[in-house]
Design an enzyme around this catalytic site. Structure first.
Site, short mmCIF file in Angstrom:
data_model
loop_
_atom_site.label_atom_id
_atom_site.label_comp_id
_atom_site.label_asym_id
_atom_site.label_seq_id
_atom_site.Cartn_x
_atom_site.Cartn_y
_atom_site.Cartn_z
N ARG A 113 143.56 -65.16 22.99
CA ARG A 113 143.07 -65.00 24.37
C ARG A 113 143.58 -63.72 25.04
NH1 ARG A 113 143.93 -70.86 24.52
NH2 ARG A 113 141.89 -71.89 24.49
N LYS A 135 135.99 -51.23 29.28
CA LYS A 135 134.80 -51.79 28.63
C LYS A 135 135.04 -51.88 27.13
CE LYS A 135 130.94 -50.66 31.69
NZ LYS A 135 129.64 -49.96 31.79
N GLU A 177 129.21 -36.18 28.71
CA GLU A 177 129.72 -37.18 29.66
C GLU A 177 130.42 -36.50 30.84
OE1 GLU A 177 129.12 -40.28 29.78
OE2 GLU A 177 128.73 -41.06 27.77
N LYS A 214 136.25 -40.80 37.03
CA LYS A 214 136.10 -42.14 36.48
C LYS A 214 137.17 -43.08 37.02
CE LYS A 214 134.82 -44.94 32.65
NZ LYS A 214 134.22 -45.02 31.32
N GLU A 224 131.71 -53.29 37.47
CA GLU A 224 130.34 -52.79 37.59
C GLU A 224 129.45 -53.66 38.48
OE1 GLU A 224 126.96 -51.41 34.50
OE2 GLU A 224 128.97 -50.75 34.01
N ARG A 228 130.24 -48.51 40.16
CA ARG A 228 130.49 -48.12 38.77
C ARG A 228 129.19 -47.86 38.00
NH1 ARG A 228 135.07 -50.60 34.63
NH2 ARG A 228 134.45 -49.37 32.83
N ASN A 232 126.44 -44.76 34.59
CA ASN A 232 125.34 -44.97 33.66
C ASN A 232 124.23 -43.93 33.81
OD1 ASN A 232 126.28 -47.39 32.31
ND2 ASN A 232 125.95 -48.44 34.25
N HIS A 235 122.29 -43.02 30.79
CA HIS A 235 122.50 -44.04 29.76
C HIS A 235 121.33 -44.99 29.59
CE1 HIS A 235 126.55 -42.50 29.98
NE2 HIS A 235 126.94 -43.30 29.02
N HIS A 239 120.43 -44.78 25.97
CA HIS A 239 120.66 -45.87 25.02
C HIS A 239 119.37 -46.21 24.27
CE1 HIS A 239 124.60 -47.67 26.85
NE2 HIS A 239 124.82 -46.68 26.03
N HIS A 251 125.94 -40.46 20.58
CA HIS A 251 125.80 -41.08 21.90
C HIS A 251 125.69 -40.03 23.00
CE1 HIS A 251 126.41 -43.82 25.25
NE2 HIS A 251 127.42 -43.08 25.65
#
Length: 339
Positions: A113, A135, A177, A214, A224, A228, A232, A235, A239, A251
């Site tokens: 956990r 993330k 980025e 960031k 998010e 946030r 993206n 993205h 993506h 990417h």
């Protein structure tokens, strides 16, 4: 330089300095069992250096590339910890790029956990973006990052010296980025990249400025729910292109392309020369079938809802708009640029 990310009980420091990797033993508590995760494309000496500081080190090497970010790799990491008798007091350290960080962080979040996770990013993309913010994920059924968790690291160690072993294409993918963040949030940073003769000449400053953007965004919106989402930019379509290209493009290269349909004509006129200066392609020709495949992937975007997708638009450098667009509207924008 130490940059503090304030997230209450999940707060942590980013250590940004040349030679930091060789000081990992001072920066991370190592008197315990440590799983050091890396990939076949990262120089072995980086992970070996980190492992040498641990009381007990277990090393895991995954094949280089996005294809390794899957349940088989995740199971392998969890099995290594279980077989070595890891407890909740032990730790996982990622030494690699975004794939390694996402996978290792997710494994750390799941084992018993949640055990301590440290990230030592070795690509420019992971240094300016993916190593920060918690993330973690694996890809599933051909779609990126759909199975994962928000799980903050205990510390991030960024050593710009490791970038010297990266191929130019990988460095350019990372710069995409940084350009993205300046386009949405820092007009002065964008202008400095725009005017630089060599966009890579002061890479330490680029990394720091991108990190501070960031850091601010993550502190305001850890999971998010709102702000946030600006991270993206590029993205949503990016993506989709990445899925359609099946690994042919990195990417960051896809993010660079993905920004172009989501900005105004005036921004595009400034953005394209900066991307080209960084060594990034700004052209892609998609057939009708290929465009359809891109949009199928976009339809699985994590930001999608019944009434559309929260898309990030940049109509003026240094600012942004989060707007819900239908799939048809996104397709029209994409078609205009790439068909």
């Amino acid at each position: 330089m130490t940059i503090h990310v304030e997230l209450g009980v999940s707060s942590y420091d980013i250590e940004l300095s040349r030679g930091a990797l060789r000081r990992a033993g001072e920066l991370i508590p190592m008197q315990r069992k440590v799983l050091v995760v890396t990939d076949s494309g990262v120089p072995a000496e980086y992970a070996d250096t980190v492992a040498s500081f641990a009381k007990t080190a277990v090393k895991a090497v995954i094949p280089e590339g996005e294809a390794s970010k899957n349940f088989d790799s995740l199971e392998m990491l969890l099995a290594k910890m279980l077989d070595a008798g890891f407890t909740r007091k032990d730790a996982v350290i990622a030494v690699g790029g975004g794939v390694v960080g996402d996978l290792a962080g997710f494994a750390a979040s799941m084992y018993m956990r949640g055990i301590d996770f440290y990230n030592i990013p070795t690509t420019l993309l992971s240094q300016v973006d993916s190593s920060i913010g918690g993330k973690t994920a694996v890809d599933f059924h051909g779609y990126k990052n759909v199975i994962g968790a928000f799980y903050q690291p205990k510390k991030v160690i960024i050593d710009p010296n490791v970038l010297k072993t990266l191929e130019k294409r990988q460095v350019a993918a990372g710069m995409a980025e940084a350009i993205k963040m300046s386009a949405t949030s820092d007009a002065k940073m964008f202008a400095s990249l725009e005017s630089a003769d060599d966009i890579y000449a002061d890479i330490d400053t680029v990394i720091e400025k991108a990190l501070r953007i960031k850091k601010y965004v993550v502190e305001c919106d850890e999971k998010e729910a709102g702000l946030r989402k600006i991270l993206n930019f590029g993205h949503t379509v990016g993506h989709g292109i990445e899925t359609q290209q099946e690994g042919a493009l990195y990417h960051g290269e896809c993010v660079a392309l993905g920004m172009l349909p989501m900005c105004s004509e005036g921004v595009r006129e400034r953005l394209i020369p900066v991307l080209k200066k960084a060594g990034l392609s700004t052209e892609l020709s998609l057939s009708e079938d290929e465009l359809k495949n891109v949009m199928t992937a976009v339809s699985h975007d994590k930001k999608s809802a019944a009434d559309g997708i929260d898309a990030v638009l940049v109509n003026e450098i240094g600012s942004f708009e989060i707007k819900k667009l239908t799939l048809s509207e996104i397709e029209e924008k994409t078609k205009k640029i790439f068909a």
